[in-house]
Every structure is written in structure tokens, then in C-alpha cells.
Design a protein around this motif. Structure first.
Motif, PDB file in Angstrom:
ATOM      1  N   SER A 168       0.859  -1.184   0.000  1.00  0.00           N
ATOM      2  CA  SER A 168       0.000   0.000   0.000  1.00  0.00           C
ATOM      3  C   SER A 168       0.893   1.230   0.000  1.00  0.00           C
ATOM      4  CB  SER A 168      -0.900  -0.025   1.241  1.00  0.00           C
ATOM      5  OG  SER A 168      -1.592   1.178   1.396  1.00  0.00           O
ATOM      6  N   PHE A 169       0.623   2.158  -0.915  1.00  0.00           N
ATOM      7  CA  PHE A 169       1.520   3.291  -1.148  1.00  0.00           C
ATOM      8  C   PHE A 169       0.795   4.623  -1.252  1.00  0.00           C
ATOM      9  CE2 PHE A 169       2.368  -0.592  -3.413  1.00  0.00           C
ATOM     10  CZ  PHE A 169       3.603  -0.975  -2.929  1.00  0.00           C
ATOM     11  N   THR A 170      -0.533   4.596  -1.257  1.00  0.00           N
ATOM     12  CA  THR A 170      -1.301   5.752  -1.664  1.00  0.00           C
ATOM     13  C   THR A 170      -2.428   6.062  -0.687  1.00  0.00           C
ATOM     14  OG1 THR A 170      -2.945   4.513  -2.939  1.00  0.00           O
ATOM     15  CG2 THR A 170      -0.880   5.070  -4.069  1.00  0.00           C
ATOM     16  N   VAL A 171      -2.933   7.291  -0.783  1.00  0.00           N
ATOM     17  CA  VAL A 171      -4.084   7.680   0.030  1.00  0.00           C
ATOM     18  C   VAL A 171      -5.307   6.836  -0.320  1.00  0.00           C
ATOM     19  CG1 VAL A 171      -5.640   9.577   0.625  1.00  0.00           C
ATOM     20  CG2 VAL A 171      -3.180  10.015   0.366  1.00  0.00           C
ATOM     21  N   ILE A 243      -7.426  12.156   7.056  1.00  0.00           N
ATOM     22  CA  ILE A 243      -8.689  11.523   6.678  1.00  0.00           C
ATOM     23  C   ILE A 243      -9.092  10.467   7.706  1.00  0.00           C
ATOM     24  CG2 ILE A 243      -9.798  10.053   4.934  1.00  0.00           C
ATOM     25  CD1 ILE A 243      -8.030  11.493   2.833  1.00  0.00           C
ATOM     26  N   PHE A 244      -8.129   9.686   8.172  1.00  0.00           N
ATOM     27  CA  PHE A 244      -8.431   8.665   9.190  1.00  0.00           C
ATOM     28  C   PHE A 244      -9.014   9.321  10.445  1.00  0.00           C
ATOM     29  CE2 PHE A 244      -6.216   4.377   8.427  1.00  0.00           C
ATOM     30  CZ  PHE A 244      -6.311   4.497   7.043  1.00  0.00           C
ATOM     31  N   GLN A 245      -8.431  10.444  10.837  1.00  0.00           N
ATOM     32  CA  GLN A 245      -8.914  11.127  12.029  1.00  0.00           C
ATOM     33  C   GLN A 245     -10.318  11.684  11.801  1.00  0.00           C
ATOM     34  OE1 GLN A 245      -6.932  11.100  15.012  1.00  0.00           O
ATOM     35  NE2 GLN A 245      -6.033   9.604  13.628  1.00  0.00           N
ATOM     36  N   PHE A 249     -11.786   6.177  11.632  1.00  0.00           N
ATOM     37  CA  PHE A 249     -11.403   4.786  11.382  1.00  0.00           C
ATOM     38  C   PHE A 249     -10.728   4.210  12.620  1.00  0.00           C
ATOM     39  CE2 PHE A 249     -10.888   6.020   6.671  1.00  0.00           C
ATOM     40  CZ  PHE A 249     -12.197   5.657   6.396  1.00  0.00           C
ATOM     41  N   ARG A 250     -11.008   2.955  12.904  1.00  0.00           N
ATOM     42  CA  ARG A 250     -10.413   2.317  14.073  1.00  0.00           C
ATOM     43  C   ARG A 250      -9.036   1.720  13.801  1.00  0.00           C
ATOM     44  NH1 ARG A 250     -15.794  -0.852  16.011  1.00  0.00           N
ATOM     45  NH2 ARG A 250     -16.338  -0.518  13.815  1.00  0.00           N
TER      46      ARG A 250
END
Length: 359
Positions: A168-171, A243-245, A249-250
Motif C-alpha cells: 500500500s503506497f497511496t491515500v 482523513i483517518f482522524q 477509522f479504528r
């Protein structure tokens, strides 16, 4: 872990004073013990690392490989090699068991990667993930962030496997992977199954994105500031973190594939995992870094402007820049999958040389 004394330095400072966690990018037992002394609370591994660890410690592993072969006389080279990897993983997981209990499953985990030869089969990936999950209660399992991998990630998460999304390398890969994990967690919760001690992470291989963009710039003759090319993976990691924040996302982000000390320092302060190879940990710990938080510091706009000249960076940075159908054909994905597949072949060859030595 009670016999391990802690080593002062920037890594320990960051580990103790920020939410940022250090994991060792290897399951080599000697390296892992030293990483724990730096404040390490986990470990990652992949086919290349596993093969390299066995090859570099062949005096220890050759007798063990012969013993595995003798115990399982019908097994082929691949089965024997993967059993060695599983044995190595169980032993490394034991070193982290105390930390696992202390952190209630969020840390203290040892990563085991699924066989890259299964990357086209979602059910096979999920089945092997569950098999690895049962090796020890503090295992976290790697599955690639491809369209097929996303299906396997959701399925394995639903079965109770803590994931470490890899390749995995990308947003867009990170966000789609986190969404797959959320779907798996929600399915478990809907059936009343416990998720309280699961510890999923989503990797961004920051240095491998940098490597790829440098290749693209040279291949296409693009005029891009070389310094900016050291910040592409960092920019994607920081954007994904935001974005995760925002989306709650857990799963946590994990930074891997180190090429410079920025790949540690730029993320300190974030609720993330940073997983440098042991040699990079030694370099960082011997440096004059103060371990101060930098996660909220944006990448310089001038670097982003330079990077935006590269189409593959724009695709990597935009949350909708790649569709899941495009993940597997993205340059770094193809390159990394090929390297992992080659490591499998190399491990087969090593086992062959041990059990059927040349005359």
C-alpha cells in the motif's frame, strides 16, 4: 521482556512522550530485543525480510529446516520454508506477549504476511490469514491492498483477524483498506462478537512511493526538484492520517519502507505506528533528533507543487485518484508484488539447497 533494559535516545523519547508507536521491521529475535529497548512495542515482517533473516542466520536455521523436513517427509520446499517462517514468527511473538497484554491488543503484535502467490484468490488469502491468526494471540496478518486483497481483508477482519494491510503506497489504498476493515468490524459487532482487543493497522510504504516517483521522473524526463521527491510518501501519509482522524477509522496508519530519517521524524506525534528496519533505528537513536512532534506540520507547499507535476503522485495523493480496480496495476504495487514473489522463490531455493545439497 523484564530482562531488557531501555536505551535512551530519540526513539525512546518519542515512544514515551507521544502516541506514536515504534515497531521493528523484522522478526529477527536479536534485532527485536534491541528494538524493544528503544521503546519498540511490535514487529513487522514480509517475504523478503523473512528470507533474508533465515539466509543470514543459516547456521541456526539449516538444522531446523532439516528437522522440519524430517518430521514432514512428504512436504515440498514451499511448505517447509513457510513452516520455518511460522516458527520464527511464533518465537518473535512470544517476545512481545507482555506488551500485548499491557496494551490490550493494540500493540505487542508480530506481523506475518500471507503467501504472495495467493494474491489473486481472496478466499485463500482470508483462509491463510485465519490460519496465521491462530498461531499466537498477538499475531497481526498482512494482506495486500489490491481489489482482491480488500475482499480478503474484510472477510478476515470479520473472522476476528487483526489486519496489517500491506503493498500500500497511496491515500486511496489506505482509505479503501480502512473502510474494508470497518465493514469487517461492523459485521462482527452486528453478531455480538468482540472487537475490543483487535489491533488493525494500514501500512503506507512511504519510501517505495518515493522510489517509484524517482523512477518515473527519470523515465519520463521530468523537471522536478530532487528534494521534493523525498517528501512524496510523507505527504500521502500525512493526508491519509488527516482523513483517518476525520472519519474515525479504528485502524491506525503504519509507516514503512524507510529511505531517510524524515520517514520517522515527520510522523512523530501522530497516533500511528512507525516501523523502521533495525539499522534505521540505530541511525535515528544515534542522531541529535529531539523526538519532538511533527505530524501536524504540513509538507512544504513548494514540494507539493513540484510533486504535482507527476501524474502518479497526483493519483497517489488524491483520495479518489485510484480505483480499487487500478490498485494492482499501479507501478509500486506491481514492483513490490514481484519482489515478494521472488522472495518466495528464493526461500524455496534455499530450502532445496539445505535438504538436497549439491554433490
Amino acid at each position: 521482556m523484564t530482562d531488557i533494559s531501555y536505551t535512551p535516545g530519540p526513539l525512546l523519547t518519542a515512544a514515551r512522550n507521544t502516541p506514536t508507536c515504534l515497531w521493528n521491521d523484522s522478526s529477527d529475535l536479536n534485532e527485536l530485543k534491541q528494538s524493544i529497548s528503544f521503546g519498540g512495542v511490535g514487529a513487522t515482517c514480509n517475504p523478503v525480510i523473512a528470507y533474508t533473516t533465515i539466509k543470514n542466520n543459516l547456521d541456526d536455521w539449516a538444522p531446523r529446516i532439516r528437522e522440519i523436513a524430517a518430521t514432514h517427509p512428504t512436504w515440498g520446499e514451499s511448505q517447509i520454508g513457510w513452516q520455518a517462517v511460522k516458527d520464527m514468527s511464533v518465537e518473535a511473538a512470544e517476545l512481545l506477549q507482555d506488551c500485548f497484554v499491557e496494551h490490550k491488543g493494540r500493540n505487542g503484535r508480530l506481523s506475518v504476511q500471507t503467501d504472495p502467490r495467493l494474491h489473486r484468490d481472496a478466499k485463500a488469502l482470508a483462509d491463510q490469514a485465519f490460519e496465521f491468526h491462530e498461531l499466537a494471540d498477538n499475531i497481526v496478518v498482512k494482506i495486500p491492498a489490491t481489489k482482491t486483497g480488500l475482499e480478503a481483508i474484510e472477510d478476515a477482519t470479520y473472522r476476528g483477524v487483526s489486519m496489517n494491510v500491506t503493498v500500500s503506497f497511496t491515500v486511496p489504498q489506505a482509505v479503501r483498506s480502512a473502510e474494508a476493515i470497518e465493514r469487517g468490524l461492523q459485521r462482527r459487532e452486528a453478531e455480538g462478537k468482540d472487537v475490543s482487543q483487535m489491533g488493525p493497522v494500514v501500512t503506507i510504504m512511504v519510501g517505495r512511493l518515493d522510489d517509484w516517483l524517482k523512477h518515473v521522473v527519470e523515465r519520463d524526463g521530468l523537471d522536478v526538484d530532487p528534494e521534493a521527491l523525498e517528501w512524496a510518501g510523507i505527504a500521502c501519509m500525512k493526508k491519509a492520517y488527516q482523513i483517518f482522524q476525520e472519519r474515525g477509522f479504528r485502524s491506525r496508519l503504519l509507516s514503512a519502507a524507510f529511505r531517510n530519517t524524515h520517514h520517522w521524524a515527520a510522523f512523530v506525534g501522530g497516533d500511528v505506528v512507525i516501523s523502521p528496519p533495525f539499522k534505521w533505528q540505530e541511525t535515528i537513536n544515534a542522531s541529535d533528533h529531539d523526538g519532538a512532534p511533527q505530524m501536524d506540520e504540513p509538507v512544504k507547499q513548494e514540494y507539493l507543487d513540484e510533486l504535482m507535476k507527476i501524474e502518479d503522485f497526483r493519483r497517489a495523493y488524491d483520495v479518489d485518484g485510484l480505483s480499487p480496480e487500478e490498485f494492482e496495476d499501479f507501478g509500486p504495487t506491481r514492483k513490490t508484488l514481484r519482489q515478494f514473489l521472488q522472495a518466495d522463490a528464493d526461500l524455496d531455493s534455499l530450502v532445496r539447497d539445505v535438504i538436497v545439497p549439491a554433490p
